[in-house]
Write a protein that holds these residues in place. Structure first.
Motif, PDB file in Angstrom:
ATOM      1  N   PHE A  94      57.952  35.083  -7.814  1.00 19.88           N
ATOM      2  CA  PHE A  94      56.617  35.158  -7.783  1.00 19.88           C
ATOM      3  C   PHE A  94      56.082  36.511  -7.610  1.00 19.88           C
ATOM      4  CE2 PHE A  94      52.573  35.114  -5.443  1.00 19.88           C
ATOM      5  CZ  PHE A  94      51.814  34.600  -6.383  1.00 19.88           C
ATOM      6  N   LEU A  95      56.573  37.464  -6.938  1.00 25.92           N
ATOM      7  CA  LEU A  95      56.380  38.807  -6.638  1.00 25.92           C
ATOM      8  C   LEU A  95      56.454  39.541  -8.049  1.00 25.92           C
ATOM      9  CD1 LEU A  95      57.402  39.904  -3.288  1.00 25.92           C
ATOM     10  CD2 LEU A  95      55.299  39.309  -4.219  1.00 25.92           C
ATOM     11  N   TYR A  96      57.475  39.268  -8.888  1.00 27.40           N
ATOM     12  CA  TYR A  96      57.564  39.888 -10.278  1.00 27.40           C
ATOM     13  C   TYR A  96      56.433  39.442 -11.272  1.00 27.40           C
ATOM     14  CZ  TYR A  96      59.316  40.010 -15.040  1.00 27.40           C
ATOM     15  OH  TYR A  96      59.246  40.438 -16.405  1.00 27.40           O
ATOM     16  N   ILE A  97      56.437  38.038 -11.053  1.00 25.86           N
ATOM     17  CA  ILE A  97      55.396  37.392 -11.816  1.00 25.86           C
ATOM     18  C   ILE A  97      53.982  38.040 -11.673  1.00 25.86           C
ATOM     19  CG2 ILE A  97      53.983  35.459 -12.469  1.00 25.86           C
ATOM     20  CD1 ILE A  97      56.484  33.595 -12.194  1.00 25.86           C
ATOM     21  N   ALA A  98      53.726  38.448 -10.386  1.00 30.79           N
ATOM     22  CA  ALA A  98      52.428  38.955  -9.886  1.00 30.79           C
ATOM     23  C   ALA A  98      52.421  40.398 -10.473  1.00 30.79           C
ATOM     24  CB  ALA A  98      52.319  38.992  -8.390  1.00 30.79           C
ATOM     25  N   ALA A  99      53.495  41.219 -10.510  1.00 33.41           N
ATOM     26  CA  ALA A  99      53.577  42.505 -10.870  1.00 33.41           C
ATOM     27  C   ALA A  99      53.334  42.862 -12.242  1.00 33.41           C
ATOM     28  CB  ALA A  99      55.119  43.263 -10.583  1.00 33.41           C
ATOM     29  N   ILE A 100      53.938  41.819 -13.385  1.00 32.92           N
ATOM     30  CA  ILE A 100      53.607  41.963 -14.498  1.00 32.92           C
ATOM     31  C   ILE A 100      52.106  41.547 -15.185  1.00 32.92           C
ATOM     32  CG2 ILE A 100      56.103  41.923 -15.311  1.00 32.92           C
ATOM     33  CD1 ILE A 100      55.555  39.204 -16.304  1.00 32.92           C
ATOM     34  N   HIS A 101      51.761  40.552 -14.071  1.00 35.18           N
ATOM     35  CA  HIS A 101      50.356  40.260 -14.468  1.00 35.18           C
ATOM     36  C   HIS A 101      49.249  41.355 -13.852  1.00 35.18           C
ATOM     37  CE1 HIS A 101      51.910  36.208 -15.711  1.00 35.18           C
ATOM     38  NE2 HIS A 101      50.686  35.980 -16.127  1.00 35.18           N
TER      39      HIS A 101
END
Length: 160
Positions: free
Chosen positions: A146-153
């Motif tokens: 989830f943190l990775y998804i938030a980082a790329i978004h």
């Protein structure tokens, strides 16, 4: 500015996720192999056990079969999303973003599903150290993915 700060964070999370997904694949593969080798023998002259389940695992509890199966699926999709993610990190453009984001989101939802079975397995208690390791990794992966998804978004699309 936000793009320059989030790229190293996304890279670190991708590397961490890759390592954890590979470990879950290794432990899940061992569990699946053991279940296949030591499962029920069904054939002529053999009676089905009273509580037969096609997803029988000789270790763990009633949720183990479902947990291992979905953890393996989530890990395979997770590794594929990491490959797409590394391509996006390397290119870091709006052209590579949709593929990385969609693959990461699919991997995250499957990881959440496996995490749900991990919580059920924890609730039922009886399991070995390898299964406890898999459970912990799936719970951690649900957060780091989830943190990775938030980082790329988080990077503005004009700066990607």
């Amino acid at each position: 500015m936000a793009s320059a700060q989030l790229k190293p964070v996304a890279t670190l999370l991708l590397a961490l996720n890759f390592c954890m997904y590979v470990i879950v694949l290794a432990i899940g593969g061992w569990s699946m192999n053991k279940a296949i080798d030591h499962g029920f023998i069904i054939g002529p002259g053999f009676d089905l056990p009273a509580h037969f389940s096609p997803i029988y695992f000789p270790m763990g509890n009633a949720a183990t079969g479902f947990f291992v199966l979905f953890a393996l699926l989530a890990s395979v999709v997770g590794v594929a999303s990491v490959i797409s993610g590394f391509h996006h990190i390397r290119i870091w453009s709006s052209d590579s973003f949709p593929a990385a984001a969609s693959a990461a989101t699919i991997a995250w939802t499957l990881t959440l599903l496996a995490m749900g079975f991990a919580w059920k397995e924890i609730d039922l208690h009886t399991r070995n150290a390898r299964l406890r390791t898999m459970e912990a990794f799936m719970i951690i992966l649900s957060v780091t993915q989830f943190l990775y998804i938030a980082a790329i978004h988080g990077a503005p699309s004009s700066q990607i």
